[in-house]
Write an enzyme that holds these catalytic residues in place. Structure first.
Site, PDB file in Angstrom:
ATOM      1  N   SER A  61      40.776  30.024  30.389  1.00 27.16           N
ATOM      2  CA  SER A  61      41.100  30.540  29.059  1.00 27.16           C
ATOM      3  C   SER A  61      41.333  29.349  28.128  1.00 27.16           C
ATOM      4  CB  SER A  61      42.394  31.370  29.140  1.00 27.16           C
ATOM      5  OG  SER A  61      42.914  31.629  27.855  1.00 27.16           O
ATOM      6  N   TYR A 102      51.079  32.541  31.591  1.00 21.65           N
ATOM      7  CA  TYR A 102      49.622  32.571  31.424  1.00 21.65           C
ATOM      8  C   TYR A 102      49.072  31.158  31.176  1.00 21.65           C
ATOM      9  CZ  TYR A 102      45.037  34.435  30.236  1.00 21.65           C
ATOM     10  OH  TYR A 102      43.695  34.726  30.252  1.00 21.65           O
TER      11      TYR A 102
HETATM   12  N1  LIG Z   1      40.380  39.209  27.687  1.00 25.59           N
HETATM   13  C1  LIG Z   1      40.749  38.052  27.188  1.00 25.59           C
HETATM   14  O1  LIG Z   1      41.159  37.945  26.020  1.00 25.59           O
HETATM   15  C2  LIG Z   1      40.658  36.801  28.016  1.00 25.59           C
HETATM   16  C3  LIG Z   1      40.657  35.574  27.333  1.00 25.59           C
HETATM   17  C4  LIG Z   1      40.587  34.409  28.098  1.00 25.59           C
HETATM   18  C5  LIG Z   1      40.512  34.482  29.468  1.00 25.59           C
HETATM   19  N2  LIG Z   1      40.527  35.688  30.102  1.00 25.59           N
HETATM   20  C6  LIG Z   1      40.461  35.687  31.566  1.00 25.59           C
HETATM   21  O2  LIG Z   1      39.309  36.358  31.980  1.00 25.59           O
HETATM   22  C7  LIG Z   1      39.502  36.946  33.280  1.00 25.59           C
HETATM   23  C8  LIG Z   1      39.117  38.412  33.196  1.00 25.59           C
HETATM   24  O3  LIG Z   1      39.966  39.057  32.254  1.00 25.59           O
HETATM   25  P1  LIG Z   1      39.588  40.458  31.571  1.00 25.59           P
HETATM   26  O4  LIG Z   1      39.902  40.331  30.143  1.00 25.59           O
HETATM   27  O5  LIG Z   1      38.251  40.885  32.019  1.00 25.59           O
HETATM   28  O6  LIG Z   1      40.732  41.359  32.216  1.00 25.59           O
HETATM   29  P2  LIG Z   1      40.661  42.794  32.931  1.00 25.59           P
HETATM   30  O7  LIG Z   1      39.714  43.663  32.232  1.00 25.59           O
HETATM   31  O8  LIG Z   1      42.073  43.196  33.080  1.00 25.59           O
HETATM   32  O9  LIG Z   1      40.056  42.419  34.366  1.00 25.59           O
HETATM   33  C9  LIG Z   1      40.795  41.725  35.325  1.00 25.59           C
HETATM   34  C10 LIG Z   1      40.219  42.046  36.676  1.00 25.59           C
HETATM   35  O10 LIG Z   1      40.985  41.369  37.686  1.00 25.59           O
HETATM   36  C11 LIG Z   1      41.142  42.255  38.784  1.00 25.59           C
HETATM   37  N3  LIG Z   1      42.289  41.849  39.570  1.00 25.59           N
HETATM   38  C12 LIG Z   1      43.579  41.738  39.175  1.00 25.59           C
HETATM   39  N4  LIG Z   1      44.350  41.377  40.204  1.00 25.59           N
HETATM   40  C13 LIG Z   1      43.525  41.245  41.278  1.00 25.59           C
HETATM   41  C14 LIG Z   1      43.720  40.917  42.640  1.00 25.59           C
HETATM   42  N5  LIG Z   1      44.933  40.634  43.137  1.00 25.59           N
HETATM   43  N6  LIG Z   1      42.651  40.880  43.457  1.00 25.59           N
HETATM   44  C15 LIG Z   1      41.419  41.163  42.985  1.00 25.59           C
HETATM   45  N7  LIG Z   1      41.161  41.489  41.715  1.00 25.59           N
HETATM   46  C16 LIG Z   1      42.216  41.534  40.874  1.00 25.59           C
HETATM   47  C17 LIG Z   1      41.283  43.624  38.140  1.00 25.59           C
HETATM   48  O11 LIG Z   1      40.919  44.694  38.991  1.00 25.59           O
HETATM   49  P3  LIG Z   1      41.977  45.515  39.902  1.00 25.59           P
HETATM   50  O12 LIG Z   1      43.185  45.742  39.063  1.00 25.59           O
HETATM   51  O13 LIG Z   1      41.226  46.730  40.307  1.00 25.59           O
HETATM   52  O14 LIG Z   1      42.222  44.625  41.090  1.00 25.59           O
HETATM   53  C18 LIG Z   1      40.242  43.515  37.035  1.00 25.59           C
HETATM   54  O15 LIG Z   1      38.966  43.852  37.538  1.00 25.59           O
HETATM   55  C19 LIG Z   1      40.972  36.716  33.618  1.00 25.59           C
HETATM   56  O16 LIG Z   1      41.098  35.583  34.447  1.00 25.59           O
HETATM   57  C20 LIG Z   1      41.589  36.426  32.253  1.00 25.59           C
HETATM   58  O17 LIG Z   1      42.761  35.646  32.366  1.00 25.59           O
HETATM   59  C21 LIG Z   1      40.587  36.846  29.407  1.00 25.59           C
END
Ligand SMILES: NC(=O)c1ccc[n+]([C@@H]2O[C@H](COP(=O)([O-])OP(=O)(O)OC[C@H]3O[C@@H](n4cnc5c(N)ncnc54)[C@H](OP(=O)(O)O)[C@@H]3O)[C@@H](O)[C@H]2O)c1
Length: 259
Positions: free
Chosen positions: A145, A160
């Site tokens: 991120s 975070y």
């Molecule tokens: N959205 C943003 O603004 C943003 C910005 C910068 C970086 N990011 C990063 O991008 C990545 C994806 O984020 P996103 O926005 O796509 O979030 P999201 O829609 O909440 O997806 C997160 C995923 O992680 C899985 N997960 C959580 N805990 C887990 C575990 N213990 N084992 C396996 N899977 C797990 C969740 O599925 P389950 O709950 O079914 O396990 C879900 O599929 C993250 O690392 C986040 O920090 C996001």
């Protein structure tokens, strides 16, 4: 174009039913890879696989995994290798983002975020990396991120930011250790993107007013969308990036350029 083709490659996207993971999984499949998605909730995986099929006609397989549990990660590696032959591309897109002011941070949540966002990424890199070493080729992409590089003015991000800073350094160290085995390790570091992780945060911070403010703060004058991570992911998964390792790519609309 062959340089960017993933034909003949097998990819696993952990967190592949999440907002960014699903977009990346679809992008890798569209570029020719055979793709598996993995996370904890079966219903999310089934939905994501169906949406990818609907969007681009590609079948993706799915596996349940708790990436914060080493035995579960080892079982995922064994199952995907058994079904796919070998795994060439790993994307770590799992993650949690919970916020408390630093002086009141719930340390159980802090530990949980370290466990999923840091140890969970490490365990996937460790076990898939070991498997990639056996065939002397691999592409690992960690979703970090902008918060691995710059803090926020608003309170809440102590855990975070700490976890994403750790992912950035893990990416560089693993690039050093895995490079001699033909494996590249890079990260993609997006900015605020409307996914299930961020919807509640965006609403809490003012909804459309917050979206407008986010867009205006970026040189590109719009908010990020999940598709913005797909080009960087395909690049880092493809032969086009064979000499790129230990790098962090910022699909952030210019945020980190202006600070
Ligand atoms: N959205 C943003 O603004 C943003 C910005 C910068 C970086 N990011 C990063 O991008 C990545 C994806 O984020 P996103 O926005 O796509 O979030 P999201 O829609 O909440 O997806 C997160 C995923 O992680 C899985 N997960 C959580 N805990 C887990 C575990 N213990 N084992 C396996 N899977 C797990 C969740 O599925 P389950 O709950 O079914 O396990 C879900 O599929 C993250 O690392 C986040 O920090 C996001």
């Amino acid at each position: 174009m062959e340089l960017f083709s993933l034909a003949g490659k097998n990819a696993v996207v952990v967190g592949g039913a999440g907002g960014l993971g699903q977009a990346i999984a679809q992008g890798l499949a569209e570029a020719g890879a055979k793709v598996a998605i993995a996370s904890r909730k079966e219903e999310s995986l089934i939905r994501a696989a169906a949406e990818i099929k609907e969007a681009c006609g590609k079948d993706v397989s799915w596996y349940t995994v708790d990436a914060s549990n080493e035995e579960s990660v080892q079982a995922l590696v064994a199952a995907t290798v058994k079904d796919m032959g070998q795994v060439d591309i790993l994307v770590n897109s799992q993650g949690l983002n919970k916020k408390f002011p630093a002086q009141d941070f719930d340390m159980a949540v802090f530990q949980q975020m370290l466990s999923v966002n840091v140890a969970g990424v490490m365990m996937c890199c460790k076990h898939f990396g070991k498997q990639m070493m056996e065939h002397g080729y691999g592409k690992i992409i960690n979703v970090s991120s902008v918060r691995g590089k710059i803090a926020t003015r608003a309170p809440g991000n102590a855990a975070y930011c700490s976890t994403k800073g750790a992912v950035d350094m893990m990416t560089r160290q693993l690039a050093s250790e895995f490079g001699p085995h033909g494996i590249t390790v890079n990260a993609i570091a997006p900015t605020v993107t409307e996914t299930p992780m961020m919807t509640a945060v965006i609403e809490q911070r003012g909804g459309d007013a917050y979206r407008k403010q986010q867009a205006e703060a970026l040189p590109m004058r719009r908010m990020a969308v999940p598709r913005d991570c797909v080009g960087p992911a395909v690049f880092l998964a493809s032969p086009a990036s064979d000499f790129v390792t230990g790098n962090i790519i910022y699909p952030d609309g210019g945020l980190t350029a202006v600070g």
